[in-house]
Design a protein around this motif. Structure first.
Motif, PDB file in Angstrom:
ATOM      1  N   ASN A  47      38.706  12.264  25.219  1.00  0.00           N
ATOM      2  CA  ASN A  47      38.520  13.161  24.079  1.00  0.00           C
ATOM      3  C   ASN A  47      39.143  12.611  22.804  1.00  0.00           C
ATOM      4  O   ASN A  47      38.758  13.011  21.700  1.00  0.00           O
ATOM      5  CB  ASN A  47      39.082  14.540  24.399  1.00  0.00           C
ATOM      6  CG  ASN A  47      38.226  15.298  25.400  1.00  0.00           C
ATOM      7  OD1 ASN A  47      37.054  14.989  25.575  1.00  0.00           O
ATOM      8  ND2 ASN A  47      38.808  16.270  26.067  1.00  0.00           N
ATOM      9  N   GLU A  74      34.669  14.831  26.650  1.00  0.00           N
ATOM     10  CA  GLU A  74      33.667  14.308  25.733  1.00  0.00           C
ATOM     11  C   GLU A  74      33.794  12.782  25.636  1.00  0.00           C
ATOM     12  O   GLU A  74      34.719  12.184  26.172  1.00  0.00           O
ATOM     13  CB  GLU A  74      33.838  14.938  24.352  1.00  0.00           C
ATOM     14  CG  GLU A  74      33.705  16.463  24.331  1.00  0.00           C
ATOM     15  CD  GLU A  74      32.291  16.942  24.608  1.00  0.00           C
ATOM     16  OE1 GLU A  74      31.349  16.114  24.616  1.00  0.00           O
ATOM     17  OE2 GLU A  74      32.126  18.165  24.814  1.00  0.00           O
ATOM     18  N   ASN A  75      32.826  12.192  24.933  1.00  0.00           N
ATOM     19  CA  ASN A  75      32.872  10.750  24.656  1.00  0.00           C
ATOM     20  C   ASN A  75      32.934   9.946  25.947  1.00  0.00           C
ATOM     21  O   ASN A  75      33.578   8.893  25.996  1.00  0.00           O
ATOM     22  CB  ASN A  75      34.075  10.415  23.760  1.00  0.00           C
ATOM     23  CG  ASN A  75      34.079   8.965  23.288  1.00  0.00           C
ATOM     24  OD1 ASN A  75      33.059   8.463  22.817  1.00  0.00           O
ATOM     25  ND2 ASN A  75      35.204   8.287  23.417  1.00  0.00           N
ATOM     26  N   TYR A  96      32.036  24.065  21.650  1.00  0.00           N
ATOM     27  CA  TYR A  96      31.106  22.996  21.301  1.00  0.00           C
ATOM     28  C   TYR A  96      29.721  23.392  21.770  1.00  0.00           C
ATOM     29  O   TYR A  96      29.446  23.444  22.967  1.00  0.00           O
ATOM     30  CB  TYR A  96      31.550  21.696  21.958  1.00  0.00           C
ATOM     31  CG  TYR A  96      30.750  20.480  21.573  1.00  0.00           C
ATOM     32  CD1 TYR A  96      30.600  20.123  20.238  1.00  0.00           C
ATOM     33  CD2 TYR A  96      30.166  19.669  22.545  1.00  0.00           C
ATOM     34  CE1 TYR A  96      29.879  19.000  19.886  1.00  0.00           C
ATOM     35  CE2 TYR A  96      29.449  18.541  22.193  1.00  0.00           C
ATOM     36  CZ  TYR A  96      29.306  18.207  20.868  1.00  0.00           C
ATOM     37  OH  TYR A  96      28.597  17.097  20.507  1.00  0.00           O
ATOM     38  N   SER A 100      28.402  22.005  27.113  1.00  0.00           N
ATOM     39  CA  SER A 100      29.747  22.096  27.665  1.00  0.00           C
ATOM     40  C   SER A 100      29.701  22.271  29.174  1.00  0.00           C
ATOM     41  O   SER A 100      28.924  23.060  29.699  1.00  0.00           O
ATOM     42  CB  SER A 100      30.510  23.271  27.038  1.00  0.00           C
ATOM     43  OG  SER A 100      30.704  23.069  25.659  1.00  0.00           O
ATOM     44  N   GLY A 104      31.404  17.197  28.897  1.00  0.00           N
ATOM     45  CA  GLY A 104      30.652  17.819  27.815  1.00  0.00           C
ATOM     46  C   GLY A 104      29.292  17.170  27.652  1.00  0.00           C
ATOM     47  O   GLY A 104      28.423  17.282  28.514  1.00  0.00           O
ATOM     48  N   THR A 105      29.085  16.474  26.548  1.00  0.00           N
ATOM     49  CA  THR A 105      27.846  15.741  26.311  1.00  0.00           C
ATOM     50  C   THR A 105      28.037  14.287  26.720  1.00  0.00           C
ATOM     51  O   THR A 105      28.942  13.608  26.234  1.00  0.00           O
ATOM     52  CB  THR A 105      27.441  15.810  24.828  1.00  0.00           C
ATOM     53  OG1 THR A 105      27.155  17.171  24.493  1.00  0.00           O
ATOM     54  CG2 THR A 105      26.197  14.967  24.569  1.00  0.00           C
TER      55      THR A 105
END
Length: 204
Positions: A47, A74-75, A96, A100, A104-105
């Protein structure tokens, strides 16, 4: 329902809310997460922008999130191997909207495998695109393999026509593979479009 990931009879570490990044060794391509705090440390590093794409990350214990909130990872890109271990008793919380879940993405190619989720929830009254494993995938080539969900619940009560939801992931705009995954006694509630696996996806 297809296949089975048998939960190993190994130690369960109960998360106390702390974060530990001591697992990271720049000289190694395989990183071992040996506690709940190290799992959180891994999430915090991702993150913060650290790129795990060159690494295989392995979960070495069962993790009890102790009913605490979990912010999506994330990331992330790379290989996450649960080695059959379980992550349980956590609440996925995020503002977000793009997607989620525990992850996440996923905007880089990811291989998430051999992982069990039990008694996990993802609930929001304001936001949408929630799932348990991953919110959204945009990379071509991501694979979900040997993942099982037990007694998990997703609730996105937004009535928006853009509100999507699922249990393994919300949606994918990139080509993916979902292999040998299963969902037991779990439910998705609310929203415009939903499915047991995902609301919307491109699969190979």
């Amino acid at each position: 329902e297809t296949g089975s990931v048998e939960e190993p009879s190994s130690y369960t570490d109960v998360w106390d809310g702390t974060s530990d990044r001591s697992f990271y060794d720049f000289s190694k391509n395989t990183l071992m997460l040996e506690s709940a705090a190290q799992l959180k440390g891994f999430a915090d590093m991702a993150n913060a922008g650290f790129d795990f794409s060159p690494y295989t990350v392995k979960l070495c214990v069962n993790v009890d999130l102790n009913g605490k909130d979990w912010a999506p990872i994330e990331n992330y890109g790379g290989t996450f191997d649960g080695q059959g271990h379980t992550i349980k008793n956590g609440k996925i919380v995020s503002d977000y909207q793009s997607g989620s879940g525990f992850f996440g993405t996923l905007d880089k190619i990811s291989y998430i495998k051999n992982l069990v989720f039990r008694e996990m929830t993802a609930k929001s009254t304001s936001f949408y695109n929630y799932a348990i494993v991953a919110g959204k995938n945009t990379a071509n080539g991501t694979v979900f393999e040997n993942i099982e969900l037990y007694n998990c619940f997703v609730n996105t009560s937004s009535s928006s026509s853009s509100n999507n939801g699922g249990l393994i992931l919300t949606k994918s705009t990139g080509a993916i593979q979902i292999l040998n995954c299963a969902v037991y006694n779990s439910m998705y509630y609310g929203g415009y479009s939903n499915g047991v696996v995902a609301a919307s996806l491109n699969s190979t």
